[in-house]
Design an enzyme around this catalytic site. Structure first.
Site, short mmCIF file in Angstrom:
data_model
loop_
_atom_site.label_atom_id
_atom_site.label_comp_id
_atom_site.label_asym_id
_atom_site.label_seq_id
_atom_site.Cartn_x
_atom_site.Cartn_y
_atom_site.Cartn_z
N THR A 232 9.75 49.94 70.94
CA THR A 232 8.42 49.48 70.55
C THR A 232 7.37 50.04 71.50
O THR A 232 7.52 49.98 72.72
CB THR A 232 8.36 47.94 70.58
N HIS A 233 6.30 50.58 70.93
CA HIS A 233 5.23 51.15 71.75
C HIS A 233 4.40 50.06 72.41
O HIS A 233 4.31 48.93 71.91
CB HIS A 233 4.30 52.02 70.88
N SER B 292 3.44 56.98 72.93
CA SER B 292 4.88 57.05 73.19
C SER B 292 5.16 57.54 74.61
O SER B 292 6.04 57.02 75.30
CB SER B 292 5.55 57.98 72.17
N LYS C 140 8.06 63.99 73.77
CA LYS C 140 7.93 62.83 72.90
C LYS C 140 7.53 63.22 71.46
O LYS C 140 6.93 62.44 70.73
CB LYS C 140 6.90 61.82 73.45
N GLY C 141 7.92 64.42 71.08
CA GLY C 141 7.63 64.87 69.72
C GLY C 141 8.83 64.78 68.80
O GLY C 141 8.70 64.81 67.58
N GLY C 142 10.04 64.71 69.38
CA GLY C 142 11.28 64.69 68.60
C GLY C 142 12.21 65.82 68.96
O GLY C 142 13.11 66.17 68.18
N ARG D 171 14.58 65.98 71.27
CA ARG D 171 15.97 65.56 71.48
C ARG D 171 16.68 65.38 70.14
O ARG D 171 17.81 65.82 69.95
CB ARG D 171 16.03 64.27 72.30
N LYS E 150 15.11 55.66 72.35
CA LYS E 150 14.48 56.26 71.19
C LYS E 150 14.23 55.18 70.13
O LYS E 150 15.14 54.44 69.78
CB LYS E 150 15.37 57.37 70.62
N GLY E 151 12.98 55.11 69.66
CA GLY E 151 12.65 54.11 68.66
C GLY E 151 12.22 52.79 69.28
O GLY E 151 12.09 51.80 68.56
#
Length: 358
Positions: A324-325, A204, A115-117, A119, A321-322
């Site tokens: 809402t949390h 996230s 969940k850091g980016g 992908r 991806k993106g």
């Protein structure tokens, strides 16, 4: 009177016929050899790389992206998912140069963090012609190590000389045994870690968990051993992953700092071209992926790719991806920031970089 001796005309004709037959046979052998040389050399690779070679029983989703056939995970991304397996040689290259290419062990790994980016980074890097990246997560060093390096190599896409082979598995960064195992494969491998504000990353992570198992306890309940006295449960996976200094220290016991490149997850959103430029430098590649490849999608809140090769439409990462949390009590967030502050400061010192997390 002189006497003339004449050879038998029948013998002379037979010799001429035999000479012609020898010449014809020799030419035939040469032609057959040339035919097999020019048409047979690529036959095995064409067979190996045929899409129809994949098992008929494989009912997972398949997609073509950047001339690569990849298996998609449950989120619509190339990946193995929990408990699934990979098929050797599934990814193929149809560039017409495969007969010169070979499968090699990776020279670079994206080792974290979840969940850091990771992908987004992988998809952006795959635009580079000198990068051959596995779309799925093989989980070799954490789950499938017993299968051996031969199996691992069979997972890799074919690559030409000069191309960098790489894969990403975010779990590597936090798995205790992984640094030593990676070092046993190659002491020169280049390692990439995408890091993100650990509080935001944990939320996230939790948001993804509840999307799959919606009936688990609230974030506020799981984050504390004792909420009354504010004792944080640092062993709860979404919080434990964010202890970056602890995990990085384990890798630095095996690899020099110069072989580990840290990518800002926040920078990957606000300045993707800048972060990609530094990664390309780290990999020793020309800066080909630049700002011309990106545009910012206001709806999703992160960058997307402008019309990838072979497509008439822009390419954004999937719907997961993106998203809402989950809403979290602000007081819990404040306590988590206090908890992470000393850990972050130690990580900044080890990294030689202040990521600016509050």
């Amino acid at each position: 009177m002189a006497t003339f001796h004449h050879s038998n005309p029948t013998d002379r004709d037979i010799r001429r016929v035999l000479q012609k037959l020898i010449i014809i046979l020799s030419l035939g052998i040469i032609c057959v050899s040339l035919f097999y040389f020019f048409t047979g050399c690529c036959e095995s690779d064409l067979t190996e790389n045929s899409v129809s070679d994949r098992p008929a029983s494989d009912d997972r989703n398949l997609t073509f992206y950047n001339n690569v056939v990849t298996v998609q995970d449950e989120d619509g991304y190339p990946g193995t998912g929990e408990g699934s397996t990979l098929t050797p040689g599934l990814e193929t290259d149809n560039t017409g140069k495969d007969w010169k290419a070979t499968r090699r062990l990776p020279q670079a790994l994206i080792i974290g963090v979840k969940k850091g980016g990771t992908r987004a980074l992988l998809e952006f890097l795959r635009l580079h012609p000198d990068i051959r990246a596995l779309g799925s997560e093989p989980h070799f060093f954490d789950r499938h190590y017993a299968r051996g390096l031969h199996w691992y190599r069979s997972m890799m896409p074919k690559a030409l000389d000069g191309q960098v082979v790489m894969e990403k598995t975010p779990r590597y960064f936090v798995t205790v045994e992984t640094p030593g195992r990676v070092h046993s494969m190659s002491r020169d491998v280049k390692l990439i870690v995408v890091v993100r504000d650990p509080v935001t990353r944990a939320i996230s992570d939790y948001t993804q968990i509840i999307s799959k198992t919606p009936h688990i306890p609230a974030f506020e309940t799981l984050a504390f051993k004792n909420r009354t006295n504010g004792e944080i449960d640092s062993l709860w996976s979404p919080l434990w992953i964010g202890l970056y200094a602890q995990h990085l220290e384990r890798w630095l016991a095996w690899f020099p700092r110069a072989q580990i490149h840290l990518v800002s997850g926040e920078g990957l959103i606000s300045d993707p071209a800048g972060e990609l430029g530094k990664v390309q430098d780290f990999l020793g590649l020309q800066r080909i992926v630049t700002d011309k490849h990106f545009y910012f999608n206001k709806t999703k809140g992160f960058p997307c790719l402008k019309k990838p090769e072979g497509s008439s439409k822009p390419h954004c990462l999937g719907k997961t991806k993106g998203r809402t949390h989950a809403p979290i009590d602000p007081e819990v967030i404040r306590r988590l920031r206090e908890f992470y502050r000393p850990h972050n400061q130690r990580f900044y010192q080890m990294a030689g970089q202040d990521f600016g997390w509050q």
